[in-house]
Scaffold this motif. Structure first.
Motif, PDB file in Angstrom:
ATOM      1  N   LEU A 139       0.811  -1.042  -0.155  1.00 39.97           N
ATOM      2  CA  LEU A 139       0.017   0.023   0.009  1.00 39.97           C
ATOM      3  C   LEU A 139       0.905   1.164  -0.132  1.00 39.97           C
ATOM      4  O   LEU A 139       0.468   2.104  -0.893  1.00 39.97           O
ATOM      5  CB  LEU A 139      -0.902  -0.047   1.202  1.00 39.97           C
ATOM      6  CG  LEU A 139      -1.690   1.310   1.440  1.00 39.97           C
ATOM      7  CD1 LEU A 139      -2.690   1.331   0.331  1.00 39.97           C
ATOM      8  CD2 LEU A 139      -2.299   1.206   2.920  1.00 39.97           C
ATOM      9  N   ALA A 140       2.020   1.136   0.848  1.00 37.39           N
ATOM     10  CA  ALA A 140       2.715   2.489   0.894  1.00 37.39           C
ATOM     11  C   ALA A 140       3.496   2.756  -0.316  1.00 37.39           C
ATOM     12  O   ALA A 140       3.656   3.933  -0.872  1.00 37.39           O
ATOM     13  CB  ALA A 140       3.808   2.344   2.266  1.00 37.39           C
ATOM     14  N   ARG A 141       4.111   1.677  -1.134  1.00 33.71           N
ATOM     15  CA  ARG A 141       4.705   1.750  -2.337  1.00 33.71           C
ATOM     16  C   ARG A 141       3.675   2.330  -3.303  1.00 33.71           C
ATOM     17  O   ARG A 141       4.092   3.013  -4.051  1.00 33.71           O
ATOM     18  CB  ARG A 141       5.375   0.386  -2.687  1.00 33.71           C
ATOM     19  CG  ARG A 141       6.320   0.352  -3.907  1.00 33.71           C
ATOM     20  CD  ARG A 141       5.330   0.239  -5.294  1.00 33.71           C
ATOM     21  NE  ARG A 141       6.216   0.000  -6.352  1.00 33.71           N
ATOM     22  CZ  ARG A 141       5.696   0.382  -7.566  1.00 33.71           C
ATOM     23  NH1 ARG A 141       4.649   0.628  -7.609  1.00 33.71           N
ATOM     24  NH2 ARG A 141       6.447   0.446  -8.469  1.00 33.71           N
ATOM     25  N   ALA A 142       2.377   1.784  -3.321  1.00 28.33           N
ATOM     26  CA  ALA A 142       1.513   2.138  -4.363  1.00 28.33           C
ATOM     27  C   ALA A 142       1.079   3.695  -4.031  1.00 28.33           C
ATOM     28  O   ALA A 142       0.994   4.387  -5.107  1.00 28.33           O
ATOM     29  CB  ALA A 142       0.078   1.412  -4.333  1.00 28.33           C
ATOM     30  N   GLN A 143       1.070   4.131  -2.960  1.00 24.63           N
ATOM     31  CA  GLN A 143       0.667   5.544  -2.941  1.00 24.63           C
ATOM     32  C   GLN A 143       1.929   6.647  -3.270  1.00 24.63           C
ATOM     33  O   GLN A 143       1.454   7.421  -3.723  1.00 24.63           O
ATOM     34  CB  GLN A 143       0.304   5.832  -1.290  1.00 24.63           C
ATOM     35  CG  GLN A 143      -0.860   5.180  -0.625  1.00 24.63           C
ATOM     36  CD  GLN A 143      -2.061   5.730  -0.952  1.00 24.63           C
ATOM     37  OE1 GLN A 143      -2.300   6.594  -1.856  1.00 24.63           O
ATOM     38  NE2 GLN A 143      -3.237   5.474  -0.132  1.00 24.63           N
ATOM     39  N   ILE A 144       3.215   6.086  -2.856  1.00 23.04           N
ATOM     40  CA  ILE A 144       4.135   6.639  -3.355  1.00 23.04           C
ATOM     41  C   ILE A 144       4.138   6.971  -4.727  1.00 23.04           C
ATOM     42  O   ILE A 144       4.596   7.919  -5.475  1.00 23.04           O
ATOM     43  CB  ILE A 144       5.481   6.397  -2.622  1.00 23.04           C
ATOM     44  CG1 ILE A 144       5.649   6.557  -1.044  1.00 23.04           C
ATOM     45  CG2 ILE A 144       6.737   6.899  -3.185  1.00 23.04           C
ATOM     46  CD1 ILE A 144       6.477   5.760  -0.337  1.00 23.04           C
ATOM     47  N   ALA A 145       4.022   5.752  -5.416  1.00 21.07           N
ATOM     48  CA  ALA A 145       4.218   5.495  -6.808  1.00 21.07           C
ATOM     49  C   ALA A 145       2.874   6.475  -7.425  1.00 21.07           C
ATOM     50  O   ALA A 145       3.137   7.179  -8.534  1.00 21.07           O
ATOM     51  CB  ALA A 145       3.756   4.250  -7.532  1.00 21.07           C
ATOM     52  N   ASN A 146       1.737   6.511  -6.811  1.00 15.06           N
ATOM     53  CA  ASN A 146       0.666   7.720  -7.295  1.00 15.06           C
ATOM     54  C   ASN A 146       1.260   9.076  -7.168  1.00 15.06           C
ATOM     55  O   ASN A 146       0.753   9.815  -7.954  1.00 15.06           O
ATOM     56  CB  ASN A 146      -0.485   7.253  -6.293  1.00 15.06           C
ATOM     57  CG  ASN A 146      -1.284   6.225  -7.057  1.00 15.06           C
ATOM     58  OD1 ASN A 146      -1.063   5.579  -8.062  1.00 15.06           O
ATOM     59  ND2 ASN A 146      -2.021   5.581  -6.308  1.00 15.06           N
ATOM     60  N   LEU A 147       1.760   9.450  -5.874  1.00 11.46           N
ATOM     61  CA  LEU A 147       2.335  10.764  -5.863  1.00 11.46           C
ATOM     62  C   LEU A 147       3.357  11.294  -6.952  1.00 11.46           C
ATOM     63  O   LEU A 147       2.936  12.285  -7.562  1.00 11.46           O
ATOM     64  CB  LEU A 147       3.116  10.736  -4.455  1.00 11.46           C
ATOM     65  CG  LEU A 147       2.466  10.654  -3.180  1.00 11.46           C
ATOM     66  CD1 LEU A 147       3.117  10.789  -2.088  1.00 11.46           C
ATOM     67  CD2 LEU A 147       1.148  11.615  -3.035  1.00 11.46           C
ATOM     68  N   VAL A 148       4.078  10.279  -7.350  1.00 10.36           N
ATOM     69  CA  VAL A 148       5.205  10.431  -8.250  1.00 10.36           C
ATOM     70  C   VAL A 148       4.510  10.770  -9.550  1.00 10.36           C
ATOM     71  O   VAL A 148       4.709  11.660 -10.540  1.00 10.36           O
ATOM     72  CB  VAL A 148       6.436   9.320  -8.282  1.00 10.36           C
ATOM     73  CG1 VAL A 148       7.281   9.776  -9.828  1.00 10.36           C
ATOM     74  CG2 VAL A 148       7.053   9.327  -7.034  1.00 10.36           C
ATOM     75  N   LYS A 149       3.536   9.839 -10.038  1.00  7.11           N
ATOM     76  CA  LYS A 149       2.696  10.278 -11.321  1.00  7.11           C
ATOM     77  C   LYS A 149       1.709  11.349 -11.337  1.00  7.11           C
ATOM     78  O   LYS A 149       1.777  11.877 -12.354  1.00  7.11           O
ATOM     79  CB  LYS A 149       1.991   8.722 -11.467  1.00  7.11           C
ATOM     80  CG  LYS A 149       1.256   8.742 -12.760  1.00  7.11           C
ATOM     81  CD  LYS A 149       0.429   7.427 -12.918  1.00  7.11           C
ATOM     82  CE  LYS A 149      -0.345   7.747 -14.394  1.00  7.11           C
ATOM     83  NZ  LYS A 149      -1.241   6.530 -14.583  1.00  7.11           N
ATOM     84  N   GLY A 150       1.431  11.590 -10.285  1.00  7.82           N
ATOM     85  CA  GLY A 150       0.192  12.662 -10.138  1.00  7.82           C
ATOM     86  C   GLY A 150       1.248  14.036 -10.313  1.00  7.82           C
ATOM     87  O   GLY A 150       0.529  14.898 -11.137  1.00  7.82           O
ATOM     88  N   VAL A 151       2.373  14.281  -9.631  1.00  8.32           N
ATOM     89  CA  VAL A 151       2.725  15.692  -9.813  1.00  8.32           C
ATOM     90  C   VAL A 151       3.769  15.712 -11.118  1.00  8.32           C
ATOM     91  O   VAL A 151       4.029  16.849 -11.603  1.00  8.32           O
ATOM     92  CB  VAL A 151       4.032  15.631  -8.624  1.00  8.32           C
ATOM     93  CG1 VAL A 151       3.374  15.775  -7.213  1.00  8.32           C
ATOM     94  CG2 VAL A 151       5.064  14.745  -8.673  1.00  8.32           C
ATOM     95  N   ASP A 152       3.818  14.491 -11.977  1.00 10.37           N
ATOM     96  CA  ASP A 152       4.317  14.452 -13.409  1.00 10.37           C
ATOM     97  C   ASP A 152       3.427  14.671 -14.306  1.00 10.37           C
ATOM     98  O   ASP A 152       3.331  15.367 -15.078  1.00 10.37           O
ATOM     99  CB  ASP A 152       5.299  12.969 -13.505  1.00 10.37           C
ATOM    100  CG  ASP A 152       6.021  13.151 -14.571  1.00 10.37           C
ATOM    101  OD1 ASP A 152       6.291  14.391 -15.287  1.00 10.37           O
ATOM    102  OD2 ASP A 152       5.891  12.064 -15.407  1.00 10.37           O
ATOM    103  N   GLN A 153       2.342  13.719 -14.229  1.00 12.43           N
ATOM    104  CA  GLN A 153       1.014  13.568 -15.279  1.00 12.43           C
ATOM    105  C   GLN A 153      -0.177  13.969 -15.001  1.00 12.43           C
ATOM    106  O   GLN A 153      -0.849  14.525 -15.744  1.00 12.43           O
ATOM    107  CB  GLN A 153       1.145  12.219 -15.942  1.00 12.43           C
ATOM    108  CG  GLN A 153       2.512  11.746 -16.428  1.00 12.43           C
ATOM    109  CD  GLN A 153       2.257  10.017 -17.019  1.00 12.43           C
ATOM    110  OE1 GLN A 153       1.188   9.691 -16.549  1.00 12.43           O
ATOM    111  NE2 GLN A 153       3.239   9.616 -17.330  1.00 12.43           N
TER     112      GLN A 153
END
Length: 182
Positions: free
Chosen positions: A67-81
């Protein structure tokens, strides 16, 4: 072991990540987001990647690891795309319009319904298609769900607000049932 948790999160150019204790801050072109890690989860940054690991090997930490890894991946994708959801209005006389930042819906009620977005979510309308966009996946999905809940599609005529591409299961009306009962 978590299959999702083991894979690293790659950081593209132009995205900065700061890890302050148990808070991960991500900054990019679309904005700045942060995530508070659950107890027992550690994030390390190396070679343009983020690695998420549990401190100890127990079932409770393994459950939070992915869950923590998925949340962090969503943060990175969100601020980029960024993230985007699209809703469509189905029904005669159903209209949507913007009033400043607020969305005003005319859906056959005795009054127009006003929806105010929050959390950096932007709403736009083009030919009965409502587009909800923003950097935070949770806020975008929550705004789309709340708008859909105002008037969900009904099963007889399919009128209401639905996601683009959503299939609405239709029911036969009274006339169709009466014909087959003799």
């Amino acid at each position: 072991m978590s299959k999702i948790g083991r894979s690293p999160v790659s950081i593209k150019e132009g995205i900065t990540v700061a890890i302050n204790g148990n808070v991960v801050n991500v900054k990019g072109t679309k904005g700045e987001l942060s995530y508070a890690l659950p107890k027992g989860i550690v994030v390390t940054q190396a070679d343009g990647e983020l690695l998420v690991k549990p401190e100890a090997d127990n079932p409770e930490m393994n459950a939070k690891w992915g869950l923590a890894r998925a949340q962090i991946a969503n943060l990175v994708k969100g601020v980029d795309q960024g993230f985007e959801k699209k809703l469509e209005l189905q029904g005669v006389g159903y209209r949507a319009q913007m009033q400043g930042e607020d969305l005003v819906l005319n859906l056959g009620f005795s009054h127009p319904v006003k929806f105010s977005p929050r959390g950096g979510v932007k709403i736009s309308i083009a030919e009965n298609i409502i587009t909800i966009a923003g950097p935070d996946k949770m806020f975008v999905g929550q705004a789309a769900a709340k708008i859909r809940d105002i008037k969900p599609p009904e099963p007889y005529k399919g009128k209401g607000i639905r996601y683009v591409g959503e299939q609405v299961r239709r029911k036969a009306g009274k006339a169709a049932k009466a014909v087959g009962t003799k």
